[in-house]
Design a protein around this motif. Structure first.
Motif, PDB file in Angstrom:
ATOM      1  N   PHE A  66     -13.832  42.167 -59.679  1.00 27.23           N
ATOM      2  CA  PHE A  66     -13.237  43.227 -60.497  1.00 27.23           C
ATOM      3  C   PHE A  66     -12.052  42.690 -61.282  1.00 27.23           C
ATOM      4  N   PHE A  67     -11.219  41.879 -60.649  1.00 25.93           N
ATOM      5  CA  PHE A  67     -10.053  41.271 -61.307  1.00 25.93           C
ATOM      6  C   PHE A  67     -10.481  40.458 -62.527  1.00 25.93           C
ATOM      7  N   TYR A  68     -11.497  39.626 -62.375  1.00 21.60           N
ATOM      8  CA  TYR A  68     -11.942  38.787 -63.491  1.00 21.60           C
ATOM      9  C   TYR A  68     -12.597  39.614 -64.600  1.00 21.60           C
ATOM     10  N   LEU A  69     -13.370  40.624 -64.230  1.00 19.64           N
ATOM     11  CA  LEU A  69     -14.032  41.451 -65.246  1.00 19.64           C
ATOM     12  C   LEU A  69     -13.025  42.242 -66.069  1.00 19.64           C
ATOM     13  N   PHE A  70     -12.093  42.884 -65.400  1.00 13.59           N
ATOM     14  CA  PHE A  70     -11.080  43.650 -66.111  1.00 13.59           C
ATOM     15  C   PHE A  70     -10.202  42.717 -66.951  1.00 13.59           C
ATOM     16  N   GLY A  71      -9.895  41.552 -66.380  1.00 15.71           N
ATOM     17  CA  GLY A  71      -9.105  40.573 -67.124  1.00 15.71           C
ATOM     18  C   GLY A  71      -9.803  40.096 -68.374  1.00 15.71           C
ATOM     19  N   ALA A  72     -11.140  39.973 -68.314  1.00 13.88           N
ATOM     20  CA  ALA A  72     -11.902  39.521 -69.479  1.00 13.88           C
ATOM     21  C   ALA A  72     -11.771  40.499 -70.644  1.00 13.88           C
ATOM     22  N   TYR A 366     -18.016  34.236 -64.877  1.00 15.01           N
ATOM     23  CA  TYR A 366     -17.575  33.690 -63.588  1.00 15.01           C
ATOM     24  C   TYR A 366     -16.883  34.731 -62.718  1.00 15.01           C
ATOM     25  N   ALA A 367     -16.631  35.908 -63.279  1.00 15.16           N
ATOM     26  CA  ALA A 367     -16.102  36.991 -62.450  1.00 15.16           C
ATOM     27  C   ALA A 367     -17.042  37.315 -61.290  1.00 15.16           C
ATOM     28  N   PHE A 368     -18.346  37.113 -61.518  1.00 15.83           N
ATOM     29  CA  PHE A 368     -19.318  37.425 -60.483  1.00 15.83           C
ATOM     30  C   PHE A 368     -19.471  36.292 -59.466  1.00 15.83           C
ATOM     31  N   GLY A 369     -18.887  35.124 -59.763  1.00 16.97           N
ATOM     32  CA  GLY A 369     -19.027  33.989 -58.864  1.00 16.97           C
ATOM     33  C   GLY A 369     -18.562  34.269 -57.450  1.00 16.97           C
ATOM     34  N   PRO A 370     -17.294  34.675 -57.246  1.00 13.81           N
ATOM     35  CA  PRO A 370     -16.841  34.939 -55.878  1.00 13.81           C
ATOM     36  C   PRO A 370     -17.639  36.036 -55.182  1.00 13.81           C
ATOM     37  N   GLY A 371     -17.973  37.114 -55.921  1.00 10.42           N
ATOM     38  CA  GLY A 371     -18.723  38.209 -55.321  1.00 10.42           C
ATOM     39  C   GLY A 371     -20.125  37.802 -54.918  1.00 10.42           C
ATOM     40  N   VAL A 372     -20.815  37.068 -55.793  1.00 11.11           N
ATOM     41  CA  VAL A 372     -22.177  36.625 -55.490  1.00 11.11           C
ATOM     42  C   VAL A 372     -22.169  35.636 -54.331  1.00 11.11           C
ATOM     43  N   VAL A 373     -21.230  34.694 -54.354  1.00  7.33           N
ATOM     44  CA  VAL A 373     -21.136  33.736 -53.253  1.00  7.33           C
ATOM     45  C   VAL A 373     -20.830  34.460 -51.939  1.00  7.33           C
ATOM     46  N   GLY A 374     -19.919  35.429 -51.992  1.00  6.10           N
ATOM     47  CA  GLY A 374     -19.596  36.191 -50.783  1.00  6.10           C
ATOM     48  C   GLY A 374     -20.777  36.995 -50.278  1.00  6.10           C
TER      49      GLY A 374
END
Length: 412
Positions: A66-72, A366-374
């Motif tokens: 969420f942080f990366y998406l909103f930041g984008a 790459y916002a989805f990277g941490p979420g997908v990996v998790g």
């Protein structure tokens, strides 16, 4: 009055007395805190919030996504914000937002508070990371822009080298919340006075101010043309895939290494990774003008894929730290290379808008990277599956980056 906008008094950008190098120093300090708290710090937050509250990796990683998406969404407009309000106000705003976010993260007690803190962190990240730094430096540099950006972004790696071990050490001595409050205070005390004293009015490198008044350029049109340009799309998509893999790996690195080699050695591995990012970027900057930048990017992607294979299959302490070093050698360059390729292949007048767009697209991905990996880690019960996905993305990007568009495209 000059008829040709480029007929301006020459500026010696290579001189150490040139004011632009003081701007580079400011951006280095900004990047140290921006990446230390906004990027590498995520790895610490995941581990600490899991330990303190027992929350799942997927829950915490979703907050990072969420942080990366909103930041984008915010990053897209950084170029125009700098152009309209000036670099000084932009840097101050980013600093204040990042400090406020650090305090908020330290005060998190419930999951909804984490998402609120991540929203504030997004503002701080937009104002202290790649788009802000490259747009700021582009106001002072043209011919030496690549070198200036490379030197400034060493602060990003320095933030990992110093920030992660220092943050872990502070947490062990004074607790997570107090450590975050201390980091916020240090950022305000060090950065705000420096920005106010050093960052002033930039020179008119190309005589564009007078031209812009007569014929304003449309940022919207620049973006539309870029999204139809093969060269821009291949560099943007390739780096988006790689940064997806890189961010997902780094955010989960301490959580992966902690049960394997222990918390202290896991912190050492992160420090080694970021130290090698500095070494790689410095060595790379010495020869980048004589290299094929797209080929160099592809080789960097392949080296990270090889390092990930080792991390997955070998669990010896020293081998894992060595693999993190190999992975880290390219980390800094993958932050710098998109800016250098855009500078080389596209018109300088479009640089700010294109870099902001490139950064935003990469960040959405790459916002989805941490979420997908998790998620894949929780679903599969380990990190092998998500890390193999990262390898596949690195290999795909290595092929994609070699697809070139037209040389020196005019998008302004």
């Amino acid at each position: 009055m000059l008829d040709n906008p480029r007929q301006v008094d020459p500026i010696d950008e290579s001189s150490l007395r040139y004011q632009g190098w003081r701007i580079v120093a400011v951006c280095f300090l900004l990047a140290t805190f921006g990446w230390g708290l906004g990027f590498y710090g995520q790895s610490v937050y995941v581990a600490e919030l899991q330990r303190a509250h027992g929350w799942s990796a997927s829950l915490i990683s979703a907050g990072t996504t969420f942080f990366y998406l909103f930041g984008a969404l915010l990053v897209v407009f950084v170029g125009e914000a700098v152009q309209r309000y000036g670099a000084r106000l932009g840097l101050i705003a980013g600093t204040l937002a990042m400090a406020a976010a650090s305090v908020a993260i330290g005060a998190v007690r419930e999951p909804w508070q984490l998402y609120l803190a991540d929203a504030v962190l997004a503002f701080g990240w937009a104002g202290t990371s790649l788009a802000m730094i490259t747009n700021t430096i582009s106001l002072w540099f043209d011919r030496k822009r690549g070198m200036a950006i490379s030197l400034a972004l060493n602060g990003a790696s320095f933030g990992g080298i110093v920030g992660v071990p220092l943050l872990v050490s502070l947490i062990s001595h004074i607790g997570f919340a107090n450590a975050m409050y201390a980091a916020a205070g240090a950022m305000l005390v060090l950065l705000v006075p420096v920005i106010l004293l050093v960052v002033g009015r930039p020179p008119d490198l190309h005589g564009w101010r007078g031209v812009a008044k007569a014929k304003p350029q449309s940022s919207t049109e620049v973006r539309k043309r870029a999204l139809r340009d093969i060269g821009f799309l291949t560099v943007t998509i390739a780096f988006a895939l790689v940064l997806f893999a890189q961010v997902g790996f780094i955010v989960h690195l301490i959580s992966f290494l902690d049960p394997v080699i222990g918390r202290e050695r896991a912190a050492v591995a992160v420090a080694v990774l970021t130290a090698m990012a500095v070494v790689g970027r410095v060595l790379f900057s010495l020869v980048i003008d004589r290299l094929d930048q797209r080929l160099a990017s592809a080789l960097s992607f392949l080296s990270q894929a090889a390092a990930l294979c080792v991390v997955i299959n070998l669990h010896n302490d020293y081998v894992l730290i060595a693999a993190c070093a190999v992975f880290g050698f390219s980390v800094g360059n993958l932050i710098t290379l998109p800016s250098l390729i855009v500078q080389q292949e596209f018109d300088s007048a479009s640089f700010g808008v294109l870099i902001s767009l490139n950064t935003a697209i990469n960040q959405v991905t790459y916002a989805f990277g941490p979420g997908v990996v998790g998620f894949l880690r929780d679903w599969s019960g380990g990190y092998s599956l998500p890390f193999y996905l990262c390898i596949a993305l690195e290999l795909t990007a290595a092929a994609l980056i070699m697809m070139r568009g037209k040389s020196r495209a005019k998008l302004s």
